[in-house]
Design a protein around this motif. Sequence first.
Motif, mmCIF file in Angstrom:
data_model
loop_
_atom_site.group_PDB
_atom_site.id
_atom_site.type_symbol
_atom_site.label_atom_id
_atom_site.label_comp_id
_atom_site.label_asym_id
_atom_site.label_seq_id
_atom_site.Cartn_x
_atom_site.Cartn_y
_atom_site.Cartn_z
ATOM 1 N N ASP A 94 0.861 -1.176 0.000
ATOM 2 C CA ASP A 94 0.000 0.000 0.000
ATOM 3 C C ASP A 94 0.900 1.229 0.000
ATOM 4 O O ASP A 94 1.648 1.461 0.946
ATOM 5 C CB ASP A 94 -0.891 -0.012 1.243
ATOM 6 N N LYS A 95 0.841 1.998 -1.063
ATOM 7 C CA LYS A 95 1.723 3.157 -1.210
ATOM 8 C C LYS A 95 1.432 4.253 -0.179
ATOM 9 O O LYS A 95 2.202 5.193 -0.042
ATOM 10 C CB LYS A 95 1.616 3.721 -2.619
ATOM 11 N N ASP A 96 0.347 4.134 0.580
ATOM 12 C CA ASP A 96 0.038 5.134 1.600
ATOM 13 C C ASP A 96 1.113 5.225 2.679
ATOM 14 O O ASP A 96 1.230 6.231 3.357
ATOM 15 C CB ASP A 96 -1.319 4.859 2.257
ATOM 16 N N LYS B 50 3.220 8.257 2.761
ATOM 17 C CA LYS B 50 2.733 9.465 3.435
ATOM 18 C C LYS B 50 3.384 9.631 4.805
ATOM 19 O O LYS B 50 3.589 10.739 5.266
ATOM 20 C CB LYS B 50 1.215 9.421 3.583
ATOM 21 N N CYS C 61 5.256 12.913 5.929
ATOM 22 C CA CYS C 61 4.762 13.600 7.128
ATOM 23 C C CYS C 61 5.904 13.881 8.105
ATOM 24 O O CYS C 61 6.048 14.983 8.627
ATOM 25 C CB CYS C 61 3.681 12.764 7.804
#
Length: 101
Positions: free
Chosen positions: A84-86, A89, A93
């Motif tokens: 999952d490329k999330d 984030k 961040c």
Amino acid sequence: MKPTIQINKERLEKVATILKTVAHPTRLAVIDLLGTQERMSVNDMCEILDCEQSLLSHHLIVLKQRGILQYVKEGQNVYYSLKDKDVMKLIACIENCDCTL
């Protein structure tokens, strides 16, 4: 009277697990690298990250077990990719955080 504050312990445990999993420079490097590539072989990652295959394999296993990476085996080669490329984030961040540590 104390205010009623609810803490979602399950959510915080999940976040803590993710942070503990990625809290290593090599694992962060793998995530960062795979964030820019569709998939990569272990040999290619070793060359780019300048680390031994046994060390990298250890980190890849941890990331795979925690559900951050997935892999496919094609003949003798194993190719890893982000599940999952999330997770990218998270790196962005932290990079943008104004915290002074």
